[in-house]
Structure formats: C-alpha cells, structure tokens
Design an enzyme around this catalytic site. Structure first.
Site, mmCIF file in Angstrom:
data_model
loop_
_atom_site.group_PDB
_atom_site.id
_atom_site.type_symbol
_atom_site.label_atom_id
_atom_site.label_comp_id
_atom_site.label_asym_id
_atom_site.label_seq_id
_atom_site.Cartn_x
_atom_site.Cartn_y
_atom_site.Cartn_z
ATOM 1 N N LYS A 199 55.524 -24.557 50.682
ATOM 2 C CA LYS A 199 55.815 -24.207 52.079
ATOM 3 C C LYS A 199 55.044 -22.937 52.404
ATOM 4 O O LYS A 199 55.602 -21.836 52.371
ATOM 5 C CB LYS A 199 57.311 -23.893 52.235
ATOM 6 C CG LYS A 199 58.173 -25.018 52.672
ATOM 7 C CD LYS A 199 59.524 -24.400 53.028
ATOM 8 C CE LYS A 199 60.548 -25.440 53.288
ATOM 9 N NZ LYS A 199 61.856 -24.821 53.593
ATOM 10 N N ARG A 208 70.462 -33.269 44.869
ATOM 11 C CA ARG A 208 69.390 -33.098 43.880
ATOM 12 C C ARG A 208 68.928 -34.446 43.319
ATOM 13 O O ARG A 208 67.783 -34.606 42.928
ATOM 14 C CB ARG A 208 69.881 -32.244 42.701
ATOM 15 C CG ARG A 208 70.124 -30.779 43.010
ATOM 16 C CD ARG A 208 70.283 -30.029 41.691
ATOM 17 N NE ARG A 208 70.901 -28.727 41.842
ATOM 18 C CZ ARG A 208 70.242 -27.596 42.111
ATOM 19 N NH1 ARG A 208 68.947 -27.616 42.281
ATOM 20 N NH2 ARG A 208 70.882 -26.444 42.204
ATOM 21 N N GLU A 253 57.532 -26.006 39.009
ATOM 22 C CA GLU A 253 58.558 -25.676 40.009
ATOM 23 C C GLU A 253 58.684 -26.797 41.028
ATOM 24 O O GLU A 253 57.683 -27.442 41.377
ATOM 25 C CB GLU A 253 58.149 -24.393 40.750
ATOM 26 C CG GLU A 253 58.662 -23.108 40.111
ATOM 27 C CD GLU A 253 60.085 -22.787 40.529
ATOM 28 O OE1 GLU A 253 60.921 -23.712 40.602
ATOM 29 O OE2 GLU A 253 60.367 -21.611 40.792
ATOM 30 N N ASP A 254 59.890 -26.977 41.524
ATOM 31 C CA ASP A 254 60.066 -27.971 42.583
ATOM 32 C C ASP A 254 59.465 -27.495 43.899
ATOM 33 O O ASP A 254 58.830 -28.258 44.616
ATOM 34 C CB ASP A 254 61.548 -28.338 42.762
ATOM 35 C CG ASP A 254 62.439 -27.117 42.945
ATOM 36 O OD1 ASP A 254 61.979 -25.985 42.690
ATOM 37 O OD2 ASP A 254 63.602 -27.288 43.356
ATOM 38 N N ASP A 270 58.317 -21.315 47.846
ATOM 39 C CA ASP A 270 58.833 -20.960 49.171
ATOM 40 C C ASP A 270 58.348 -19.547 49.514
ATOM 41 O O ASP A 270 57.185 -19.360 49.844
ATOM 42 C CB ASP A 270 60.360 -21.088 49.100
ATOM 43 C CG ASP A 270 61.043 -21.049 50.443
ATOM 44 O OD1 ASP A 270 60.493 -21.560 51.415
ATOM 45 O OD2 ASP A 270 62.155 -20.497 50.523
ATOM 46 N N LYS A 292 67.564 -24.976 38.455
ATOM 47 C CA LYS A 292 67.701 -26.353 38.041
ATOM 48 C C LYS A 292 66.720 -27.269 38.756
ATOM 49 O O LYS A 292 66.469 -28.382 38.318
ATOM 50 C CB LYS A 292 69.126 -26.851 38.372
ATOM 51 C CG LYS A 292 70.238 -26.002 37.868
ATOM 52 C CD LYS A 292 71.571 -26.510 38.448
ATOM 53 C CE LYS A 292 72.624 -25.459 38.245
ATOM 54 N NZ LYS A 292 73.867 -25.800 38.984
ATOM 55 N N GLY A 293 66.231 -26.786 39.892
ATOM 56 C CA GLY A 293 65.493 -27.681 40.780
ATOM 57 C C GLY A 293 64.267 -28.342 40.185
ATOM 58 O O GLY A 293 63.865 -29.426 40.609
ATOM 59 N N ASP A 331 68.544 -28.891 46.330
ATOM 60 C CA ASP A 331 69.945 -29.095 46.696
ATOM 61 C C ASP A 331 70.319 -28.451 48.015
ATOM 62 O O ASP A 331 69.635 -27.567 48.537
ATOM 63 C CB ASP A 331 70.848 -28.499 45.614
ATOM 64 C CG ASP A 331 70.872 -26.964 45.660
ATOM 65 O OD1 ASP A 331 69.788 -26.348 45.665
ATOM 66 O OD2 ASP A 331 71.970 -26.384 45.711
ATOM 67 N N PHE A 373 64.276 -27.511 56.148
ATOM 68 C CA PHE A 373 65.161 -27.430 54.984
ATOM 69 C C PHE A 373 65.166 -28.784 54.293
ATOM 70 O O PHE A 373 65.658 -29.772 54.833
ATOM 71 C CB PHE A 373 66.578 -27.027 55.383
ATOM 72 C CG PHE A 373 67.399 -26.624 54.193
ATOM 73 C CD1 PHE A 373 67.430 -25.306 53.769
ATOM 74 C CD2 PHE A 373 68.090 -27.579 53.458
ATOM 75 C CE1 PHE A 373 68.156 -24.944 52.641
ATOM 76 C CE2 PHE A 373 68.813 -27.232 52.328
ATOM 77 C CZ PHE A 373 68.847 -25.905 51.914
ATOM 78 N N VAL A 374 64.591 -28.816 53.100
ATOM 79 C CA VAL A 374 64.437 -30.097 52.407
ATOM 80 C C VAL A 374 65.360 -30.193 51.203
ATOM 81 O O VAL A 374 65.684 -29.185 50.563
ATOM 82 C CB VAL A 374 62.969 -30.335 51.986
ATOM 83 C CG1 VAL A 374 62.116 -30.706 53.183
ATOM 84 C CG2 VAL A 374 62.387 -29.134 51.257
HETATM 85 C C1 PRP Z 1 64.487 -22.573 44.210
HETATM 86 C C2 PRP Z 1 63.299 -23.232 43.556
HETATM 87 C C3 PRP Z 1 62.473 -22.063 43.124
HETATM 88 C C4 PRP Z 1 62.781 -21.018 44.160
HETATM 89 C C5 PRP Z 1 61.678 -20.921 45.133
HETATM 90 O O1 PRP Z 1 65.431 -22.230 43.243
HETATM 91 O O2 PRP Z 1 63.660 -24.059 42.487
HETATM 92 O O3 PRP Z 1 62.828 -21.627 41.837
HETATM 93 O O4 PRP Z 1 63.980 -21.413 44.843
HETATM 94 O O5 PRP Z 1 61.981 -19.993 46.127
HETATM 95 P P1 PRP Z 1 61.097 -18.707 46.406
HETATM 96 O O6 PRP Z 1 59.649 -19.151 46.420
HETATM 97 O O7 PRP Z 1 61.572 -18.275 47.759
HETATM 98 O O8 PRP Z 1 61.371 -17.708 45.341
HETATM 99 P P2 PRP Z 1 66.929 -21.852 43.620
HETATM 100 O O9 PRP Z 1 67.085 -20.358 43.577
HETATM 101 O O10 PRP Z 1 67.323 -22.507 44.888
HETATM 102 O O11 PRP Z 1 67.758 -22.451 42.412
HETATM 103 P P3 PRP Z 1 67.894 -23.994 41.969
HETATM 104 O O12 PRP Z 1 66.546 -24.421 41.457
HETATM 105 O O13 PRP Z 1 68.919 -23.964 40.896
HETATM 106 O O14 PRP Z 1 68.314 -24.804 43.171
#
Ligand code: PRP
Length: 198
Positions: free
Chosen positions: A143, A177, A111-112, A115, A55-56, A171, A164-165
C-alpha cells in the site's frame, strides 16, 4: 490488524460486515508462483531462509516456501506495537525472536502487507545487525499511499489502494485471516467502508 489501528466497530454488537473480493485466491496463487520463480532466478544456487512475521504472513510464507524449488528453510518472528498509533510512532518491539541465527544466510523476509513500513523498518535494522549473507523482502500486498518509513520490498505481489483489506492472513479483530482471497471490508451500510487512517 494492520492498516488502521482503529477501525471502529459499529455501536451495535453485530455490525453488518461484508467483504468484497479484491484479489481472488487464484490470482494470489498464480502471482506467488511468479514470485517464487523470480526469487530462485535471483539466487539460483543458494539455500534460502524465509522469515515470516506472525501472524499475518503465515499463509504467504507456506505457499511461497512450497513454490520455491531447491533448498528452503523457514522461521518465524513476532513483533507488537505500543499504543494505538504505534506504527506511525515507530514503537515496534520484538515479542518472539527467531529460533535460529540468520548469520551468513540468504534471508527473505516474508510479509502479508507493507503498510506504513514501520514494522519492516524495524525488522530490517534488526536483521542487518545479525549479518545475513543477503537480505531481501517479499510482500504479498503493498500500500504505497500509506508509507511513512523509507523502506521497499524487493518482491511485491500486488500494489493495492488504501482500503481496509482482510483475508489471506489479514484480519479484522482476528477474523477473516482464513479467507483464500483478499477482500475489502465494509461495516454497516454498504457505503460505510473501514478506511485506513493516516
Ligand atoms: C501487520 C502486517 C505487518 C504490519 C504492516 O501486522 O502483518 O507485519 O502490520 O504494517 P506497517 O507497514 O504499518 O508496519 P499486524 O501488526 O496487524 O499483526 P498481525 O500480522 O498479527 O495481524
């Protein structure tokens, strides 16, 4: 909840959480305008198909889509991870597929946060099999310290430290969010930060 898979809440039922602004809403919006212009410059005559990961990524997608001139369409996909250390173990699976084919389209994955990169690696492999005309990646936050998978974004809003943002789609236990800004979350005492785990 990206970044850490286990940002443990305090034992108390009501931890004293606080969020310190890292990137203001104004800076986010200005940077999105710049990214939108750059994307259109790179693909001056192409219809662009934005694909956001639920969802992010939704706020970044909606702001970006409205800032890009010319023809833009968009779609959503959702993935989930197995277990607690799923991103680092690479176990990403599809939970909601796109509504329409990306074949022959100029696709921008939106993507938000980038990571560990495991999610993006999974998505790029999936989309490449579907033969888009072009495949690019736009992330609001990067990051680099956390990267495990060998992936990179073509458009990056902000490169940030390993904190942790939350906010602007990101979220903590589904909360925060809706903040217009991105902030660093702290739990309990002001020295106790939620630190992303390696
Ligand atoms: C977050 C974000 C990316 C992913 C990045 O999603 O939106 O999709 O993590 O992480 P990575 O680079 O370590 O793979 P999350 O799984 O938290 O779901 P959300 O978007 O619903 O919060």
């Amino acid at each position: 909840m990206p970044q850490s898979k286990k940002p443990r809440p305090q034992a108390s039922k009501a931890p004293r959480e606080s969020v310190k602004i890292l990137i203001t809403g104004g800076r986010i919006q200005r940077r999105i305008q710049e990214i939108a212009k750059q994307i259109r410059k790179d693909f001056p005559d192409e219809p662009l198909h934005l694909v956001s990961v639920l969802k992010g990524g939704v706020f970044f997608l909606t702001d970006l889509a409205r800032s890009i001139s010319g023809e833009v369409s968009f779609d959503f996909i959702a993935v989930s991870s197995y277990g607690q250390n799923t991103h680092s173990s690479g176990q990403v699976r599809l939970t909601r597929d796109l509504d329409s084919s990306v074949e022959g389209k100029t696709v921008i994955v939106v993507e938000d946060i980038l990571d560990t990169g495991m999610t993006l690696q999974y998505l790029l492999r999936l989309f490449e099999q579907r033969k888009p005309k072009h495949l690019r990646v736009a992330v609001l936050l990067d990051k680099p310290e956390r990267r495990i998978a060998d992936v990179r974004a073509d458009y990056v809003g902000f490169s940030i430290p390993n904190e942790f943002v939350v906010g602007y789609g990101l979220d903590y236990a589904e909360r925060y969010r809706n903040l217009r800004y991105v902030g660093i979350l702290t739990l309990g005492s002001d020295t106790k930060k939620v630190v992303a785990e390696k």
